[in-house]
Design a protein around this motif. Structure first.
Motif, PDB file in Angstrom:
ATOM      1  N   SER A  90       0.837  -1.191   0.000  1.00 54.98           N
ATOM      2  CA  SER A  90       0.000   0.000   0.000  1.00 54.98           C
ATOM      3  C   SER A  90       0.875   1.246   0.000  1.00 54.98           C
ATOM      4  N   GLY A  91       0.579   2.151  -0.925  1.00 52.86           N
ATOM      5  CA  GLY A  91       1.362   3.370  -1.061  1.00 52.86           C
ATOM      6  C   GLY A  91       2.478   3.262  -2.082  1.00 52.86           C
ATOM      7  N   GLU A  92       2.834   2.044  -2.487  1.00 52.81           N
ATOM      8  CA  GLU A  92       3.862   1.833  -3.507  1.00 52.81           C
ATOM      9  C   GLU A  92       3.179   1.221  -4.724  1.00 52.81           C
ATOM     10  N   HIS A  93       2.765   2.065  -5.633  1.00 51.35           N
ATOM     11  CA  HIS A  93       1.898   1.621  -6.719  1.00 51.35           C
ATOM     12  C   HIS A  93       2.600   0.703  -7.710  1.00 51.35           C
ATOM     13  N   THR A  94       3.899   0.879  -7.889  1.00 51.61           N
ATOM     14  CA  THR A  94       4.617   0.044  -8.844  1.00 51.61           C
ATOM     15  C   THR A  94       4.521  -1.427  -8.466  1.00 51.61           C
ATOM     16  N   GLN A  95       4.620  -1.716  -7.168  1.00 53.39           N
ATOM     17  CA  GLN A  95       4.522  -3.103  -6.711  1.00 53.39           C
ATOM     18  C   GLN A  95       3.165  -3.696  -7.057  1.00 53.39           C
ATOM     19  N   PHE A  96       2.100  -2.929  -6.866  1.00 54.12           N
ATOM     20  CA  PHE A  96       0.761  -3.411  -7.201  1.00 54.12           C
ATOM     21  C   PHE A  96       0.665  -3.700  -8.697  1.00 54.12           C
ATOM     22  N   VAL A  97       1.135  -2.775  -9.515  1.00 57.63           N
ATOM     23  CA  VAL A  97       1.046  -2.946 -10.969  1.00 57.63           C
ATOM     24  C   VAL A  97       1.804  -4.188 -11.418  1.00 57.63           C
ATOM     25  N   GLU A  98       3.024  -4.349 -10.908  1.00 55.59           N
ATOM     26  CA  GLU A  98       3.860  -5.466 -11.358  1.00 55.59           C
ATOM     27  C   GLU A  98       3.252  -6.816 -10.985  1.00 55.59           C
ATOM     28  N   ASP A  99       2.738  -6.934  -9.762  1.00 55.70           N
ATOM     29  CA  ASP A  99       2.240  -8.251  -9.375  1.00 55.70           C
ATOM     30  C   ASP A  99       0.846  -8.512  -9.928  1.00 55.70           C
ATOM     31  N   ALA A 100       0.038  -7.478 -10.097  1.00 58.44           N
ATOM     32  CA  ALA A 100      -1.251  -7.687 -10.767  1.00 58.44           C
ATOM     33  C   ALA A 100      -1.021  -8.128 -12.213  1.00 58.44           C
ATOM     34  N   ARG A 101      -0.012  -7.552 -12.848  1.00 60.26           N
ATOM     35  CA  ARG A 101       0.334  -7.960 -14.211  1.00 60.26           C
ATOM     36  C   ARG A 101       0.737  -9.433 -14.241  1.00 60.26           C
ATOM     37  N   ARG A 102       1.532  -9.845 -13.244  1.00 62.11           N
ATOM     38  CA  ARG A 102       1.941 -11.257 -13.175  1.00 62.11           C
ATOM     39  C   ARG A 102       0.730 -12.167 -12.997  1.00 62.11           C
ATOM     40  N   LEU A 103      -0.199 -11.769 -12.132  1.00 63.74           N
ATOM     41  CA  LEU A 103      -1.384 -12.601 -11.897  1.00 63.74           C
ATOM     42  C   LEU A 103      -2.200 -12.786 -13.171  1.00 63.74           C
ATOM     43  N   GLY A 114      -7.987  -6.769  -4.737  1.00 63.60           N
ATOM     44  CA  GLY A 114      -6.942  -6.037  -4.022  1.00 63.60           C
ATOM     45  C   GLY A 114      -6.827  -4.634  -4.545  1.00 63.60           C
ATOM     46  N   GLY A 115      -5.945  -3.851  -3.934  1.00 64.47           N
ATOM     47  CA  GLY A 115      -5.751  -2.483  -4.380  1.00 64.47           C
ATOM     48  C   GLY A 115      -6.927  -1.593  -4.031  1.00 64.47           C
ATOM     49  N   ALA A 116      -6.733  -0.304  -4.181  1.00 60.74           N
ATOM     50  CA  ALA A 116      -7.806   0.616  -3.847  1.00 60.74           C
ATOM     51  C   ALA A 116      -7.689   1.947  -4.559  1.00 60.74           C
ATOM     52  N   SER A 117      -6.480   2.372  -4.892  1.00 65.66           N
ATOM     53  CA  SER A 117      -6.291   3.716  -5.414  1.00 65.66           C
ATOM     54  C   SER A 117      -6.691   3.810  -6.882  1.00 65.66           C
ATOM     55  N   VAL A 118      -6.582   5.015  -7.412  1.00 67.84           N
ATOM     56  CA  VAL A 118      -6.909   5.219  -8.823  1.00 67.84           C
ATOM     57  C   VAL A 118      -5.949   4.447  -9.728  1.00 67.84           C
ATOM     58  N   VAL A 119      -4.793   4.034  -9.218  1.00 72.63           N
ATOM     59  CA  VAL A 119      -3.880   3.206 -10.008  1.00 72.63           C
ATOM     60  C   VAL A 119      -4.557   1.884 -10.357  1.00 72.63           C
ATOM     61  N   VAL A 133     -11.651  -6.170  -8.457  1.00 77.79           N
ATOM     62  CA  VAL A 133     -12.530  -5.912  -7.319  1.00 77.79           C
ATOM     63  C   VAL A 133     -11.702  -5.271  -6.217  1.00 77.79           C
ATOM     64  N   SER A 134     -11.985  -4.011  -5.925  1.00 74.05           N
ATOM     65  CA  SER A 134     -11.239  -3.289  -4.902  1.00 74.05           C
ATOM     66  C   SER A 134     -11.517  -3.881  -3.531  1.00 74.05           C
ATOM     67  N   ALA A 135     -10.491  -3.918  -2.691  1.00 74.79           N
ATOM     68  CA  ALA A 135     -10.627  -4.569  -1.392  1.00 74.79           C
ATOM     69  C   ALA A 135     -10.567  -3.600  -0.225  1.00 74.79           C
ATOM     70  N   PHE A 136     -10.641  -2.307  -0.496  1.00 73.93           N
ATOM     71  CA  PHE A 136     -10.529  -1.325   0.570  1.00 73.93           C
ATOM     72  C   PHE A 136     -11.630  -0.275   0.441  1.00 73.93           C
ATOM     73  N   SER A 137     -11.966   0.301   1.598  1.00 72.44           N
ATOM     74  CA  SER A 137     -12.683   1.570   1.597  1.00 72.44           C
ATOM     75  C   SER A 137     -11.630   2.620   1.275  1.00 72.44           C
ATOM     76  N   ASN A 138     -11.813   3.384   0.215  1.00 66.14           N
ATOM     77  CA  ASN A 138     -10.772   4.310  -0.191  1.00 66.14           C
ATOM     78  C   ASN A 138     -11.387   5.510  -0.885  1.00 66.14           C
ATOM     79  N   GLU A 139     -10.549   6.267  -1.598  1.00 66.75           N
ATOM     80  CA  GLU A 139     -11.007   7.548  -2.123  1.00 66.75           C
ATOM     81  C   GLU A 139     -12.128   7.396  -3.145  1.00 66.75           C
ATOM     82  N   GLN A 140     -12.924   8.449  -3.244  1.00 67.77           N
ATOM     83  CA  GLN A 140     -14.044   8.479  -4.179  1.00 67.77           C
ATOM     84  C   GLN A 140     -13.608   8.201  -5.610  1.00 67.77           C
TER      85      GLN A 140
END
Length: 430
Positions: A90-103, A114-119, A133-140
């Motif tokens: 959380s807070g490091e968007h590159t990690q989310f992008v890289e592993d979501a791409r792998r999945l 997983g994830g929550a931000s506009v990324v 499917v976002s897994a957090f309560s997060n920004e509008q």
């Protein structure tokens, strides 16, 4: 890494993405991204517990001693369903992008949780045939403006977390002027925008909004909020905003529980309630779960959580950062139960958009932007016999994220972005 470099890295990673292929019609793989590293690594077991519980309630077994060991596959709608682990920070968007791409591209998953931000929203656009499917309560912004057609969220956003407080302050507490104390980042911006829209629509005035930076701190935030001598103060702080100290000072300076309201981000922190219980006695808050006697769904959730994860504190099962994962996976499996056709991804995209699911917090439907619509709850902090508890005050029915158009017609939330003006209030405040 600077913010500029982080954004550039994310942009380069997104530009490299290509669409993956759907997996076998007989096996559905749900990719799961949890905080396996970084500042929230300590929450990974709890996040996993929330994501695995919907599998366990459908007959799966823990594959190890705890959540980190994974769960066995289940059968849903005639398909074998597997949970495939991934890693985010959380807070490091590159990690989310890289592993979501792998999945998607290597593990060939049929949905990503997983994830929550506009990324996450922008990444979803790169894989239009894969449900995210976002897994957090997060920004509008994840769903409110320019939504991705394949991104879904079964949890309320930060603004929805504050619904009902503005109307309660105006109608029940008699406030006509209010000051806001909020964290100077997305939770605080969204909470402040929601309260401003609702309170001002009814005829109230927000005389000051003071922001406390989670990075530099603002030691005079309470003094600044009280300079204008408001009828009351609405606080939208998180654990990163030194909320225990700020709420203690606010409660002491205001001297009357009817002059302070706050939200579930503070009320669900057991250490805060333990430290400040007597000082907050009588303060009204929003809550994620209804403070009334539990519904059959909530009671079953708590019972199964205690039984399945005896190594974790039972109260973890009631926390929003666990329930966000539970809601996301439960919503996905509920859609899969009624999905038909050979292509699991296509069937999921169709059914996720129209599924209705009973979750621990209540019944959830999705709006046209695929964002949760559900009841909110107001409760009163009460201290009885030295024990702090939450007493039910009011149900805020069917909270949707636009607030009757008041938020969707305003600029994206930022410091003081929401205009204070009299208008038609949201349906629940009329």
């Amino acid at each position: 890494m600077t913010v500029r470099r982080s954004v550039v890295a994310v942009g380069l990673a997104l530009a490299a993405l290509t669409a993956g292929c759907s997996s076998s019609a007989d096996v559905v793989k749900i990719g799961l991204l949890t905080d396996c590293q970084g500042p929230f690594h300590a929450f990974e077991e709890a996040q996993l517990s929330g994501a695995e519980l919907p599998f366990l309630r459908r007959g799966a077994r823990l594959a190890g001693a705890g959540p980190s060991g994974g769960v066995t596959p289940i059968e849903v709608g005639g398909r074998r369903v597997e949970l495939v682990r991934g890693c985010q920070e959380s807070g490091e968007h590159t990690q989310f992008v890289e592993d979501a791409r792998r999945l998607v591209e290597t593990e060939d998953v049929d949905a990503v949780v997983g994830g929550a931000s506009v990324v996450a929203r922008e990444l979803a656009r790169r894989y239009p045939d894969v449900p995210f499917v976002s897994a957090f309560s997060n920004e509008q912004e994840v769903t409110l403006r320019s939504p991705a057609r394949n991104l879904f969220r079964f949890s309320p956003d930060y603004a929805q977390d504050a619904a009902g407080l503005g109307a309660y302050a105006y109608r029940e507490l008699g406030w006509r002027s209010a000051a806001i104390v909020a964290g100077d980042w997305s939770p605080g911006w969204d909470g402040a925008a929601a309260f401003t829209a609702e309170f001002c629509a009814l005829g109230g005035t927000v005389v000051d909004t003071s922001y406390r930076s989670p990075f530099t701190g603002q030691p005079d935030v309470v003094a600044r909020a009280l300079t204008s001598r408001p009828d009351g103060v609405a606080a939208f702080l998180t654990g990163f905003d030194d909320q225990t100290r700020i709420l203690r000072v606010l409660a002491t300076r205001l001297g009357d529980a009817r002059r302070l309201v706050t939200w579930n981000q503070s009320a669900e922190d057991p250490s805060l309630l333990q430290a400040l219980g007597p000082k907050l006695d009588g303060v009204v808050v929003t809550t994620w779960l209804p403070p009334t006697p539990p519904s059959p769904t909530l009671r079953a959730h708590r019972t199964l959580y205690r039984k399945a994860f005896s190594g974790l504190p039972a109260w973890f099962g009631d926390q929003s950062w666990v329930l966000g994962y539970y809601d996301a996976v439960e919503g996905t499996l509920a859609a899969l139960e009624v999905a038909s056709g050979g292509d699991a991804r296509r069937a999921l995209l169709k059914e996720l958009a129209r599924v209705t699911v009973d979750l621990p917090a209540g019944r959830v439907t999705l709006d046209r932007n695929r964002q949760a619509v559900r009841d909110g709850y107001l409760a009163r902090i009460a201290v009885n016999g030295g024990k702090t508890m939450l007493e039910p005050v009011k149900v805020v029915p069917r909270v949707e994220q636009t607030f009757g158009g008041l938020l969707s017609s305003a600029p994206p939330p930022g410091p003081r972005s929401q205009p204070c003006k009299k208008a038609t209030p949201p349906p629940w405040a009329r």
